[in-house]
Design a protein around this motif. Structure first.
Motif, PDB file in Angstrom:
ATOM      1  N   TRP A  59       0.839  -1.195   0.000  1.00  0.00           N
ATOM      2  CA  TRP A  59       0.000   0.000   0.000  1.00  0.00           C
ATOM      3  C   TRP A  59       0.870   1.239   0.000  1.00  0.00           C
ATOM      4  CZ3 TRP A  59      -4.359  -1.016   4.108  1.00  0.00           C
ATOM      5  CH2 TRP A  59      -5.212  -2.000   3.620  1.00  0.00           C
ATOM      6  N   ASP A  61       1.512   5.284   1.181  1.00  0.00           N
ATOM      7  CA  ASP A  61       1.447   5.882   2.511  1.00  0.00           C
ATOM      8  C   ASP A  61       0.051   6.389   2.855  1.00  0.00           C
ATOM      9  OD1 ASP A  61       4.079   5.325   2.945  1.00  0.00           O
ATOM     10  OD2 ASP A  61       4.798   7.328   2.362  1.00  0.00           O
ATOM     11  N   ARG A  62      -0.649   6.930   1.900  1.00  0.00           N
ATOM     12  CA  ARG A  62      -1.995   7.450   2.167  1.00  0.00           C
ATOM     13  C   ARG A  62      -2.947   6.329   2.588  1.00  0.00           C
ATOM     14  NH1 ARG A  62      -5.635  11.693   0.860  1.00  0.00           N
ATOM     15  NH2 ARG A  62      -3.904  12.988   0.213  1.00  0.00           N
ATOM     16  N   LYS A  63      -2.908   5.217   1.873  1.00  0.00           N
ATOM     17  CA  LYS A  63      -3.763   4.086   2.203  1.00  0.00           C
ATOM     18  C   LYS A  63      -3.440   3.542   3.598  1.00  0.00           C
ATOM     19  CE  LYS A  63      -5.684   1.053  -1.289  1.00  0.00           C
ATOM     20  NZ  LYS A  63      -5.416  -0.006  -2.227  1.00  0.00           N
ATOM     21  N   LEU A  65      -2.078   5.213   6.091  1.00  0.00           N
ATOM     22  CA  LEU A  65      -2.484   6.189   7.089  1.00  0.00           C
ATOM     23  C   LEU A  65      -3.988   6.109   7.346  1.00  0.00           C
ATOM     24  CD1 LEU A  65      -1.767   8.590   8.925  1.00  0.00           C
ATOM     25  CD2 LEU A  65      -2.279  10.075   6.973  1.00  0.00           C
ATOM     26  N   VAL A  66      -4.778   6.007   6.297  1.00  0.00           N
ATOM     27  CA  VAL A  66      -6.232   5.903   6.464  1.00  0.00           C
ATOM     28  C   VAL A  66      -6.586   4.619   7.200  1.00  0.00           C
ATOM     29  CG1 VAL A  66      -8.396   5.606   5.205  1.00  0.00           C
ATOM     30  CG2 VAL A  66      -6.795   7.364   4.500  1.00  0.00           C
ATOM     31  N   PHE A  67      -5.942   3.529   6.834  1.00  0.00           N
ATOM     32  CA  PHE A  67      -6.234   2.251   7.475  1.00  0.00           C
ATOM     33  C   PHE A  67      -5.886   2.272   8.956  1.00  0.00           C
ATOM     34  CE2 PHE A  67      -5.119  -2.225   8.419  1.00  0.00           C
ATOM     35  CZ  PHE A  67      -6.375  -2.766   8.213  1.00  0.00           C
ATOM     36  N   THR A  69      -5.646   4.903  10.823  1.00  0.00           N
ATOM     37  CA  THR A  69      -6.553   5.843  11.482  1.00  0.00           C
ATOM     38  C   THR A  69      -7.886   5.181  11.783  1.00  0.00           C
ATOM     39  OG1 THR A  69      -5.495   7.665  10.314  1.00  0.00           O
ATOM     40  CG2 THR A  69      -7.663   8.089  11.274  1.00  0.00           C
ATOM     41  N   VAL A  70      -8.402   4.428  10.847  1.00  0.00           N
ATOM     42  CA  VAL A  70      -9.664   3.713  11.087  1.00  0.00           C
ATOM     43  C   VAL A  70      -9.501   2.713  12.223  1.00  0.00           C
ATOM     44  CG1 VAL A  70     -11.249   2.035  10.059  1.00  0.00           C
ATOM     45  CG2 VAL A  70     -10.578   4.042   8.775  1.00  0.00           C
TER      46      VAL A  70
END
Length: 137
Positions: A59, A61-63, A65-67, A69-70
Motif C-alpha cells: 500500500w 502511505d496514504r492508504k 495512514l487511512v487504514f 486511522t480507522v
C-alpha cells in the motif's frame, strides 16, 4: 387383557402426542444441524481457497495512514466499551459480563487487520527477493 397390559396401552395412548411432537422437534433439529454443518464446511472451504489465492500488494502511505486511522478510531471505541463493561463489572452488575466479553472479542478483532498487515508485508518481502541465477555470476 390384564391390568399391566392395559396400563401400558393407556400410557402409550396418553404419550402418543408428546412422542410425535418430540420426533418432529428432533427431526427438525437434525435437519438444522445438517444444514449448519454443511454451511460451516462450505464457508471454511471457500475461506481457505480465498486465502490460498490472496496476493497482497504493498500500500502507499496514504492508504496505510487511512487504514491505521480507522483502526485507531475503532480501538478507541473498543476501549470505551471495554471500560464501561469493566466499570459495570467492578460494580458487580449482573449484565456487565456481556460488555466485557464483547469488548474482549472486539479487541481481538481489532488486532486481526494489524496482524494481516505485518505478516503480509513480511511475506511480500520474501516473495520479492530473487536469488541470482547461475547466468548472473
Amino acid at each position: 387383557m390384564g391390568r399391566i397390559r392395559y396400563g401400558l396401552w393407556w400410557l402409550d395412548q396418553a404419550t402418543a402426542g408428546a412422542r410425535s411432537r418430540a420426533r418432529a422437534v428432533t427431526g427438525g433439529a437434525a435437519t438444522v444441524g445438517r444444514e449448519l454443518r454443511w454451511a460451516v464446511e462450505l464457508s471454511a472451504r471457500s475461506t481457505l481457497a480465498g486465502i490460498d489465492h490472496a496476493r497482497p500488494e504493498p500500500w502507499n502511505d496514504r492508504k496505510l495512514l487511512v487504514f491505521v486511522t480507522v483502526i485507531a478510531v475503532g480501538a478507541l471505541a473498543v476501549a470505551l466499551v471495554l471500560g464501561v463493561g469493566m466499570a459495570h463489572w467492578a460494580m458487580t452488575s449482573s449484565n456487565a459480563m456481556l460488555f466485557a466479553a464483547a469488548g474482549a472479542v472486539a479487541v481481538g478483532l481489532a488486532f486481526l487487520p494489524l496482524a494481516y498487515l505485518v505478516f503480509a508485508s513480511k511475506q511480500r518481502r520474501r516473495l520479492s527477493t530473487v536469488s541470482p541465477s547461475a547466468d548472473d555470476r
